[in-house]
Design a protein around this motif. Structure first.
Motif, mmCIF file in Angstrom:
data_model
loop_
_atom_site.group_PDB
_atom_site.id
_atom_site.type_symbol
_atom_site.label_atom_id
_atom_site.label_comp_id
_atom_site.label_asym_id
_atom_site.label_seq_id
_atom_site.Cartn_x
_atom_site.Cartn_y
_atom_site.Cartn_z
ATOM 1 N N LEU A 232 -75.839 80.741 49.036
ATOM 2 C CA LEU A 232 -75.657 79.547 48.229
ATOM 3 C C LEU A 232 -76.150 78.359 49.032
ATOM 4 O O LEU A 232 -75.989 78.301 50.252
ATOM 5 N N GLY A 233 -76.747 77.392 48.346
ATOM 6 C CA GLY A 233 -77.215 76.188 49.014
ATOM 7 C C GLY A 233 -76.957 74.961 48.164
ATOM 8 O O GLY A 233 -77.056 75.016 46.935
ATOM 9 N N SER A 234 -76.601 73.854 48.804
ATOM 10 C CA SER A 234 -76.406 72.589 48.100
ATOM 11 C C SER A 234 -77.452 71.611 48.600
ATOM 12 O O SER A 234 -77.681 71.493 49.811
ATOM 13 N N LEU A 235 -78.108 70.902 47.686
ATOM 14 C CA LEU A 235 -79.252 70.072 48.031
ATOM 15 C C LEU A 235 -79.119 68.677 47.439
ATOM 16 O O LEU A 235 -78.600 68.491 46.330
ATOM 17 N N LEU A 236 -79.589 67.697 48.209
ATOM 18 C CA LEU A 236 -79.815 66.355 47.688
ATOM 19 C C LEU A 236 -81.312 66.240 47.427
ATOM 20 O O LEU A 236 -82.117 66.406 48.346
ATOM 21 N N ASN A 250 -88.500 58.717 38.114
ATOM 22 C CA ASN A 250 -88.012 59.456 39.266
ATOM 23 C C ASN A 250 -86.527 59.187 39.440
ATOM 24 O O ASN A 250 -86.004 58.153 38.969
ATOM 25 N N PHE A 251 -85.851 60.088 40.096
ATOM 26 C CA PHE A 251 -84.407 59.971 40.252
ATOM 27 C C PHE A 251 -83.948 60.884 41.377
ATOM 28 O O PHE A 251 -84.671 61.777 41.826
ATOM 29 N N TYR A 252 -82.737 60.650 41.815
ATOM 30 C CA TYR A 252 -82.088 61.509 42.802
ATOM 31 C C TYR A 252 -81.058 62.374 42.097
ATOM 32 O O TYR A 252 -80.471 61.979 41.078
ATOM 33 N N SER A 253 -80.852 63.558 42.644
ATOM 34 C CA SER A 253 -79.910 64.484 42.024
ATOM 35 C C SER A 253 -79.275 65.363 43.097
ATOM 36 O O SER A 253 -79.763 65.443 44.228
ATOM 37 N N VAL A 254 -78.193 65.997 42.719
ATOM 38 C CA VAL A 254 -77.580 67.022 43.573
ATOM 39 C C VAL A 254 -77.746 68.357 42.863
ATOM 40 O O VAL A 254 -77.730 68.432 41.623
ATOM 41 N N GLY A 255 -77.949 69.406 43.645
ATOM 42 C CA GLY A 255 -78.182 70.720 43.054
ATOM 43 C C GLY A 255 -77.474 71.822 43.820
ATOM 44 O O GLY A 255 -77.172 71.676 45.015
ATOM 45 N N VAL A 269 -82.160 101.229 42.181
ATOM 46 C CA VAL A 269 -82.019 100.148 41.213
ATOM 47 C C VAL A 269 -81.632 98.875 41.952
ATOM 48 O O VAL A 269 -80.771 98.902 42.838
ATOM 49 N N GLU A 270 -82.268 97.771 41.588
ATOM 50 C CA GLU A 270 -81.944 96.476 42.184
ATOM 51 C C GLU A 270 -81.537 95.496 41.091
ATOM 52 O O GLU A 270 -82.255 95.301 40.117
ATOM 53 N N LEU A 271 -80.362 94.897 41.241
ATOM 54 C CA LEU A 271 -79.899 93.811 40.379
ATOM 55 C C LEU A 271 -80.146 92.497 41.114
ATOM 56 O O LEU A 271 -79.786 92.366 42.278
ATOM 57 N N PHE A 272 -80.759 91.527 40.439
ATOM 58 C CA PHE A 272 -81.059 90.274 41.119
ATOM 59 C C PHE A 272 -80.876 89.091 40.175
ATOM 60 O O PHE A 272 -81.031 89.210 38.954
ATOM 61 N N THR A 273 -80.534 87.973 40.753
ATOM 62 C CA THR A 273 -80.472 86.711 40.024
ATOM 63 C C THR A 273 -80.664 85.574 41.021
ATOM 64 O O THR A 273 -80.217 85.644 42.154
ATOM 65 N N ASN A 274 -81.360 84.533 40.589
ATOM 66 C CA ASN A 274 -81.532 83.350 41.421
ATOM 67 C C ASN A 274 -81.802 82.163 40.515
ATOM 68 O O ASN A 274 -82.210 82.312 39.353
ATOM 69 N N GLY A 275 -81.579 80.979 41.045
ATOM 70 C CA GLY A 275 -81.817 79.788 40.247
ATOM 71 C C GLY A 275 -81.189 78.558 40.858
ATOM 72 O O GLY A 275 -80.676 78.584 41.986
ATOM 73 N N GLU A 276 -81.230 77.476 40.088
ATOM 74 C CA GLU A 276 -80.679 76.204 40.556
ATOM 75 C C GLU A 276 -80.109 75.433 39.379
ATOM 76 O O GLU A 276 -80.739 75.327 38.323
ATOM 77 N N LEU A 277 -78.918 74.871 39.574
ATOM 78 C CA LEU A 277 -78.271 73.986 38.614
ATOM 79 C C LEU A 277 -78.244 72.591 39.215
ATOM 80 O O LEU A 277 -77.734 72.395 40.323
#
Length: 335
Positions: A232-236, A250-255, A269-277
């Motif tokens: 898990l990662g948190s980004l500015l 343009n804008f700033y956000s947290v993710g 078998v490989e189960l995978f998921t990735n993404g960003e909110l």
């Protein structure tokens, strides 16, 4: 003649023994195969009779191998050994010339094949391809190509991924976009890392034509071994939007980013998921979501079939909302 026959049998026996590693378990079992890797508390043994078997390291009594292996007793340095010899219960002997050394199994964090030039260099990734051609009253062509790879050495990890999508119906292009991302992780501890990343998306059809994002922030690696990984990662972030009518903002956000994969059924078998909110810090949009989830089925050591679902949402923009869902099935390669 009889002596030659005995010599042949001896040579066959020696060569047979040389191709197999042996693991003795605390319950008395003795398993033969080829040691692939030890990481994350699991020893992966490749066998002819059961495929890849993940053994609990705490249940291993001792082991031996004729392979040249890199044995790491911490996360950043290791000792290359020509072979492993069975030792006392709870130990293994590292054989290096005239100075063999007994090592406690509990002190070992990783065992892997040494890589040329950079011994603890670990590179893994996959490329997935999906094609769909339909010829009927309405002709359609769908293409989806994406790749994802990471390379780690010591405290550094390089991550790169990209994707290209194109759909057309009766020679009219309805989808045409691509994206690319590079991220660099610096591990502070074995689990905590700091990430910097650059992301670019280009769309030739939608009103939102370009997205550029630069971000940085801390992350946590829960595990990363031969059976899977989860972080898990948190980004500015600083994000720039460009629209088809020439408008810009343009804008700033947290993710919050996630990256998870898990191998099941003997790694077939490989189960995978990735993404960003993401959540903008201003009123440009309500939120954004870019995520995928899927399955891969290995048909060989390097080839696989895959099923994926992708979701891309940008809600509350001044122009118009973006909400796209895409399902694909295709063929891929992994390393």
């Amino acid at each position: 003649m009889y002596s030659r026959f005995l010599l042949c049998l001896t040579m066959i026996g020696v060569s047979s023994a040389a191709v197999a590693d042996t693991v003795w378990m605390k319950n008395g079992d003795r398993l033969s195969g080829k040691i692939k890797v030890f990481d994350g508390g699991k020893l992966l043994l490749q066998t002819k009779y059961g495929g890849a078997i993940a053994l609990d390291w705490k249940e291993v009594k001792t082991l031996e191998s004729d392979q040249e292996l890199l044995v790491k007793q911490d996360a950043y340095s290791g000792e290359k050994t020509k072979s492993l010899h069975a030792g006392e219960p709870g130990q293994v002997i590292l054989a290096n010339g005239e100075a063999p050394k007994a090592v406690e199994l509990a002190s070992i964090q990783q065992i892997m094949k040494p890589k040329p030039l950079v011994e603890d260099f670990i590179w893994k990734g996959n490329v997935d391809l999906a094609l769909d051609y339909k010829r009927a009253e309405t002709n359609s062509n769908d293409y989806d190509v994406d790749f994802k790879t990471s390379a780690r050495h010591g405290r550094w990890r390089h991550n790169a991924e990209g994707e290209y999508n194109r759909e057309s119906k009766d020679d009219v292009t309805t989808t045409n976009n691509w994206s690319a991302e590079y991220a660099l992780d610096r591990f502070i501890t074995e689990q905590w890392f700091w990430q910097g990343r650059l992301n670019y998306k280009r769309d030739h059809i939608e009103d939102l034509t370009r997205q550029r994002t630069v971000g940085t922030g801390p992350g946590y690696q829960f595990w990363d071994d031969e059976l899977g990984a989860f972080s898990l990662g948190s980004l500015l972030n600083r994000t720039d939007y460009e629209y088809a009518d020439g408008g810009k903002e343009n804008f700033y956000s947290v993710g919050m980013k996630w990256d998870y994969n898990r191998y099941l059924i003997g790694k077939s078998v490989e189960l995978f998921t990735n993404g960003e909110l993401g959540k903008p810090l201003s009123g440009v949009a309500d939120y954004s979501l870019d995520a995928e989830i899927g399955l891969r089925y290995k048909i060989t050591e390097w080839a696989s079939l895959n099923l994926k679902a992708e979701q891309n949402i940008i809600s509350g923009t001044d122009d118009s909302d973006l909400n796209k869902t895409r399902y694909t099935a295709g063929f891929g390669v992994a390393w």
